[in-house]
Motif scaffolding. Structure first.
Motif, PDB file in Angstrom:
ATOM      1  N   ASN A 233       3.066 -17.715  -3.319  1.00 31.03           N
ATOM      2  CA  ASN A 233       1.836 -16.975  -3.039  1.00 31.03           C
ATOM      3  C   ASN A 233       1.992 -15.503  -3.425  1.00 31.03           C
ATOM      4  OD1 ASN A 233       3.461 -15.949  -1.034  1.00 31.03           O
ATOM      5  ND2 ASN A 233       2.514 -17.149   0.591  1.00 31.03           N
ATOM      6  N   GLU A 234       0.984 -14.731  -3.121  1.00 26.63           N
ATOM      7  CA  GLU A 234       0.981 -13.304  -3.492  1.00 26.63           C
ATOM      8  C   GLU A 234       2.145 -12.558  -2.855  1.00 26.63           C
ATOM      9  OE1 GLU A 234      -0.638  -9.193  -2.251  1.00 26.63           O
ATOM     10  OE2 GLU A 234      -1.720 -10.883  -1.410  1.00 26.63           O
ATOM     11  N   VAL A 235       2.485 -12.912  -1.597  1.00 28.29           N
ATOM     12  CA  VAL A 235       3.576 -12.222  -0.884  1.00 28.29           C
ATOM     13  C   VAL A 235       4.899 -12.412  -1.616  1.00 28.29           C
ATOM     14  CG1 VAL A 235       4.874 -12.105   1.283  1.00 28.29           C
ATOM     15  CG2 VAL A 235       2.395 -12.428   1.334  1.00 28.29           C
ATOM     16  N   ILE A 236       5.154 -13.636  -2.076  1.00 25.28           N
ATOM     17  CA  ILE A 236       6.412 -13.927  -2.782  1.00 25.28           C
ATOM     18  C   ILE A 236       6.462 -13.183  -4.120  1.00 25.28           C
ATOM     19  CG2 ILE A 236       7.657 -15.767  -4.012  1.00 25.28           C
ATOM     20  CD1 ILE A 236       7.036 -17.563  -1.573  1.00 25.28           C
ATOM     21  N   ILE A 270      -1.218  -3.895  -2.780  1.00 18.35           N
ATOM     22  CA  ILE A 270       0.252  -3.849  -2.655  1.00 18.35           C
ATOM     23  C   ILE A 270       0.894  -4.259  -3.976  1.00 18.35           C
ATOM     24  CG2 ILE A 270       2.264  -4.838  -1.461  1.00 18.35           C
ATOM     25  CD1 ILE A 270       0.386  -5.205   0.997  1.00 18.35           C
ATOM     26  N   THR A 271       0.316  -5.269  -4.629  1.00 14.56           N
ATOM     27  CA  THR A 271       0.825  -5.722  -5.938  1.00 14.56           C
ATOM     28  C   THR A 271       0.785  -4.576  -6.946  1.00 14.56           C
ATOM     29  OG1 THR A 271      -0.203  -7.865  -5.443  1.00 14.56           O
ATOM     30  CG2 THR A 271       0.603  -7.527  -7.690  1.00 14.56           C
ATOM     31  N   PHE A 272      -0.363  -3.915  -7.026  1.00 15.14           N
ATOM     32  CA  PHE A 272      -0.510  -2.830  -8.005  1.00 15.14           C
ATOM     33  C   PHE A 272       0.368  -1.628  -7.647  1.00 15.14           C
ATOM     34  CE2 PHE A 272      -4.490  -5.124  -9.007  1.00 15.14           C
ATOM     35  CZ  PHE A 272      -4.290  -5.247 -10.380  1.00 15.14           C
ATOM     36  N   ASN A 273       0.481  -1.334  -6.352  1.00 12.50           N
ATOM     37  CA  ASN A 273       1.370  -0.239  -5.936  1.00 12.50           C
ATOM     38  C   ASN A 273       2.809  -0.510  -6.365  1.00 12.50           C
ATOM     39  OD1 ASN A 273      -0.708   1.182  -4.773  1.00 12.50           O
ATOM     40  ND2 ASN A 273      -0.209   0.645  -2.672  1.00 12.50           N
ATOM     41  N   THR A 274       3.223  -1.773  -6.224  1.00 11.20           N
ATOM     42  CA  THR A 274       4.596  -2.149  -6.603  1.00 11.20           C
ATOM     43  C   THR A 274       4.774  -2.078  -8.115  1.00 11.20           C
ATOM     44  OG1 THR A 274       4.558  -3.658  -4.705  1.00 11.20           O
ATOM     45  CG2 THR A 274       6.416  -3.847  -6.210  1.00 11.20           C
ATOM     46  N   LEU A 275       3.776  -2.529  -8.864  1.00 10.73           N
ATOM     47  CA  LEU A 275       3.845  -2.453 -10.333  1.00 10.73           C
ATOM     48  C   LEU A 275       3.931  -1.007 -10.812  1.00 10.73           C
ATOM     49  CD1 LEU A 275       1.197  -5.199 -11.127  1.00 10.73           C
ATOM     50  CD2 LEU A 275       3.574  -5.261 -11.916  1.00 10.73           C
ATOM     51  N   ALA A 288       1.892   2.648 -16.384  1.00  9.94           N
ATOM     52  CA  ALA A 288       1.435   2.976 -15.023  1.00  9.94           C
ATOM     53  C   ALA A 288      -0.072   3.194 -15.006  1.00  9.94           C
ATOM     54  CB  ALA A 288       2.152   4.222 -14.511  1.00  9.94           C
ATOM     55  N   PHE A 289      -0.591   3.922 -15.996  1.00 10.73           N
ATOM     56  CA  PHE A 289      -2.040   4.162 -16.066  1.00 10.73           C
ATOM     57  C   PHE A 289      -2.793   2.882 -16.423  1.00 10.73           C
ATOM     58  CE2 PHE A 289      -1.163   8.639 -15.733  1.00 10.73           C
ATOM     59  CZ  PHE A 289      -2.317   9.143 -15.148  1.00 10.73           C
ATOM     60  N   TYR A 290      -2.152   1.982 -17.153  1.00 12.55           N
ATOM     61  CA  TYR A 290      -2.766   0.686 -17.457  1.00 12.55           C
ATOM     62  C   TYR A 290      -3.020  -0.089 -16.153  1.00 12.55           C
ATOM     63  CZ  TYR A 290      -2.926  -4.279 -18.674  1.00 12.55           C
ATOM     64  OH  TYR A 290      -3.275  -5.612 -18.744  1.00 12.55           O
ATOM     65  N   PHE A 291      -1.994  -0.154 -15.287  1.00 12.41           N
ATOM     66  CA  PHE A 291      -2.140  -0.848 -14.004  1.00 12.41           C
ATOM     67  C   PHE A 291      -3.102  -0.101 -13.082  1.00 12.41           C
ATOM     68  CE2 PHE A 291       2.201  -2.711 -14.984  1.00 12.41           C
ATOM     69  CZ  PHE A 291       1.724  -3.999 -15.171  1.00 12.41           C
ATOM     70  N   PHE A 292      -3.043   1.225 -13.132  1.00 11.51           N
ATOM     71  CA  PHE A 292      -3.930   2.047 -12.292  1.00 11.51           C
ATOM     72  C   PHE A 292      -5.399   1.769 -12.637  1.00 11.51           C
ATOM     73  CE2 PHE A 292      -6.143   6.089 -11.324  1.00 11.51           C
ATOM     74  CZ  PHE A 292      -5.865   6.163  -9.969  1.00 11.51           C
ATOM     75  N   ASP A 293      -5.687   1.633 -13.920  1.00 11.80           N
ATOM     76  CA  ASP A 293      -7.067   1.355 -14.359  1.00 11.80           C
ATOM     77  C   ASP A 293      -7.516  -0.060 -13.966  1.00 11.80           C
ATOM     78  OD1 ASP A 293      -7.277   3.881 -15.465  1.00 11.80           O
ATOM     79  OD2 ASP A 293      -6.647   3.239 -17.471  1.00 11.80           O
ATOM     80  N   LEU A 294      -6.542  -0.987 -13.844  1.00  6.96           N
ATOM     81  CA  LEU A 294      -6.876  -2.364 -13.457  1.00  6.96           C
ATOM     82  C   LEU A 294      -7.301  -2.474 -11.995  1.00  6.96           C
ATOM     83  CD1 LEU A 294      -4.180  -4.694 -15.104  1.00  6.96           C
ATOM     84  CD2 LEU A 294      -6.613  -4.585 -15.636  1.00  6.96           C
ATOM     85  N   ILE A 295      -6.873  -1.510 -11.166  1.00  6.55           N
ATOM     86  CA  ILE A 295      -7.167  -1.571  -9.724  1.00  6.55           C
ATOM     87  C   ILE A 295      -8.670  -1.692  -9.474  1.00  6.55           C
ATOM     88  CG2 ILE A 295      -7.085  -0.268  -7.550  1.00  6.55           C
ATOM     89  CD1 ILE A 295      -4.322   0.785  -8.444  1.00  6.55           C
ATOM     90  N   GLU A 296      -9.440  -0.819 -10.134  1.00  7.65           N
ATOM     91  CA  GLU A 296     -10.899  -0.842  -9.945  1.00  7.65           C
ATOM     92  C   GLU A 296     -11.515  -2.122 -10.508  1.00  7.65           C
ATOM     93  OE1 GLU A 296     -12.978   2.638 -11.179  1.00  7.65           O
ATOM     94  OE2 GLU A 296     -11.755   3.980  -9.939  1.00  7.65           O
ATOM     95  N   LYS A 297     -10.954  -2.629 -11.613  1.00 11.69           N
ATOM     96  CA  LYS A 297     -11.482  -3.859 -12.219  1.00 11.69           C
ATOM     97  C   LYS A 297     -11.349  -5.054 -11.273  1.00 11.69           C
ATOM     98  CE  LYS A 297     -10.748  -2.437 -17.024  1.00 11.69           C
ATOM     99  NZ  LYS A 297      -9.997  -2.674 -18.267  1.00 11.69           N
ATOM    100  N   PRO A 302      -7.544   2.421  -4.553  1.00 12.06           N
ATOM    101  CA  PRO A 302      -6.195   2.998  -4.486  1.00 12.06           C
ATOM    102  C   PRO A 302      -5.923   3.619  -3.119  1.00 12.06           C
ATOM    103  CG  PRO A 302      -7.372   3.744  -6.460  1.00 12.06           C
ATOM    104  CD  PRO A 302      -8.369   3.054  -5.596  1.00 12.06           C
ATOM    105  N   THR A 303      -4.722   3.433  -2.611  1.00 10.77           N
ATOM    106  CA  THR A 303      -4.318   4.039  -1.340  1.00 10.77           C
ATOM    107  C   THR A 303      -3.637   5.376  -1.613  1.00 10.77           C
ATOM    108  OG1 THR A 303      -2.150   2.972  -1.408  1.00 10.77           O
ATOM    109  CG2 THR A 303      -3.938   1.759  -0.321  1.00 10.77           C
ATOM    110  N   SER A 304      -3.296   6.098  -0.548  1.00  9.68           N
ATOM    111  CA  SER A 304      -2.583   7.371  -0.714  1.00  9.68           C
ATOM    112  C   SER A 304      -1.241   7.143  -1.419  1.00  9.68           C
ATOM    113  CB  SER A 304      -2.352   8.046   0.641  1.00  9.68           C
ATOM    114  OG  SER A 304      -1.624   7.187   1.501  1.00  9.68           O
TER     115      SER A 304
END
Length: 486
Positions: A233-236, A270-275, A288-297, A302-304
């Motif tokens: 699952n997502e946690v693993i 959490i997945t995106f923060n870890t990536l 990093a900016f590639y993953f950051f842009d995916l967050i909104e998609k 985004p968290t602090s």
């Protein structure tokens, strides 16, 4: 369970989405829904009981989250609540108390006392009380305490190891980082015909990731898929991504993310923060900016931690332009920067200080904003700014920053060392030593051996043997032993 949840409540006709109930309310609410469905309580009474349950947890947390925690008060509160208070209220409250006791090494209760308080609670059946204690020790990585409580309660609370107790013990050894012991427990579980559950695989994968053995963690992921008893699952996947961050393996992190998408496992923030954290470790600002842009998609916010990690990526990649771009985005969205975010921003701007006045100004402006907004400047902030002063030859600014640190009682050995290093790079060794001695007598701060060595190194640079010998005598006066470097 789903059959009961999908029914309407008999009084105050209500419907809830199945997913919401399963994710938010857990088994205690499921039992209450059964009562509502049977007509023994109304939906209003159920909601009132749920509010009480939530309030009890908040009270326990408020008493345990302070330093030092008021554990005695928390236990008294627990005992004062009505006898009908269920396991599903007692469990989170007791686990908050257990965690606070373990984290703070509290002397209010001994190990046996805290265990006996839970074991002797008449509102709990024996197995429930044991699980509460085991979970507390397991999450804190205390396997020996788990084994001790098991041996102490054998015959009275349990007779034969079951999958639940075995998994708790396994989790404790994995958190402790002893994977040999963990694998022994797995083999014992298999020999006793216990099926390995998703939780079991998750603990093993997490343990190997914690000790930095990503290869073994991935092997267990493969075994998990082959067994087909439970799907990852997502946690693993998030755990494996954390292992990639520890080993700076961005390529494998990207592959795991693609695998999640392929298996239709929705990533969380959490997945995106870890990536992004993996990108930070690998100093890869573009990815990093590639993953950051995916967050909104993905419809996430985004968290602090996301913003701070992104700023850290800019700092480690020496990308001042991206750091400024990111700070502007934060301003647009009304997101305030904290100490860690500001520190990363200052480092990012400092890395290009020789190339553009724009970045120099941005770094010092950030420091002024921190002061104006009453955001705490720590030793790292001050050291970074002093280093920037050294690079840009701003002697007066360095003095002002150091005096601000003294006034705000933020001076430690790191700050003093950074100031001496910056000052000696801009002034002669003799002038630096005299000025620092004046400040020391006026403000009474400590100078350690490393800082004295910096002053003597400046004397070597200036070929000033007389001042070097004098500094060496001062070290002996303060009982500071010269090193080989001195």
């Amino acid at each position: 369970k789903q059959h009961v949840i999908c029914h309407r409540f008999t009084k105050n006709i209500l419907t809830f989405p199945t997913k919401l109930l399963l994710s938010s309310f857990q088994q205690n609410e499921y039992l209450s829904i059964q009562s509502v469905h049977s007509g023994s309580i109304s939906a209003i009474e159920w909601r009132e009981e749920k509010a009480k349950h939530k309030k009890r947890i908040e009270i326990t947390r408020s008493l345990c989250d302070i330093c030092p925690p008021l554990l005695n008060e928390a236990v008294k509160k627990m005992q004062s609540w009505r006898s009908a208070c269920s396991y599903y209220t007692l469990r989170p409250c007791y686990q908050i108390i257990m965690t606070a006791w373990l984290k703070n090494d509290s002397k209010e209760f001994t190990k046996l006392e805290i265990e006996d308080i839970i074991l002797n609670d008449q509102r709990l059946v024996a197995h429930q009380a044991l699980v509460i204690i085991m979970v507390g020790y397991a999450h804190m990585g205390r396997p020996r305490e788990c084994e001790d409580i098991l041996s102490r309660t054998k015959g009275k609370f349990w007779n034969k190891m079951n999958p639940l107790l075995s998994n708790m013990l396994l989790h404790a050894w994995c958190r402790h980082g002893d994977m040999e012991k963990a694998i022994e427990i797995v083999k014992r579980m298999q020999s006793e015909q216990m099926h390995l559950q998703a939780y079991t695989y998750g603990s093993i994968i997490s343990g190997y990731c914690t000790v930095g053995n990503l290869e073994e963690a991935l092997k267990w992921l493969k075994i998990m898929k082959e067994e087909k008893l439970s799907s990852p699952n997502e946690v693993i996947y998030n755990t494996l991504l954390s292992g990639c961050a520890l080993t700076k393996n961005l390529k494998k992190g990207f592959e795991l993310f693609e695998e999640m998408e392929k298996n239709r496992i929705n990533p969380s923030i959490i997945t995106f923060n870890t990536l992004i954290h993996i990108c930070d470790k690998a100093s890869d600002v573009k990815t990093a900016f590639y993953f950051f842009d995916l967050i909104e998609k993905y419809g996430l916010t985004p968290t602090s931690f996301t913003w701070t990690t992104m700023m850290s990526v800019c700092a480690h990649s020496n990308d001042s332009e991206k750091a400024i771009e990111l700070s502007e985005k934060m301003n647009e969205k009304g997101i305030e920067m904290g100490t860690v975010t500001y520190n990363a921003f200052i480092v990012a701007c400092s890395s290009s200080a020789k190339h553009s006045q724009k970045y120099i100004t941005s770094a010092f402006d950030a420091y002024e904003k921190m002061k104006n907004q009453n955001i705490q400047c720590d030793a790292f902030t001050i050291s970074s700014l002093l280093h920037l002063c050294s690079k840009t030859k701003k002697v007066q600014t360095a003095i002002e920053i150091f005096l601000d640190a003294i006034a705000n009682k933020k001076v430690n050995e790191v700050v003093v060392g950074s100031f001496i290093s910056a000052f000696t790079s801009l002034k002669s060794a003799k002038e630096s030593f005299q000025f620092i001695e004046e400040l020391k007598s006026e403000h009474n701060f400590e100078i350690n051996c490393i800082s004295y060595n910096t002053l003597i190194a400046a004397c070597a640079r200036d070929q000033d043997l007389e001042t070097a010998i004098y500094i060496l005598d001062r070290m002996r006066q303060f009982n500071i032993s010269p090193t080989q470097y001195t």
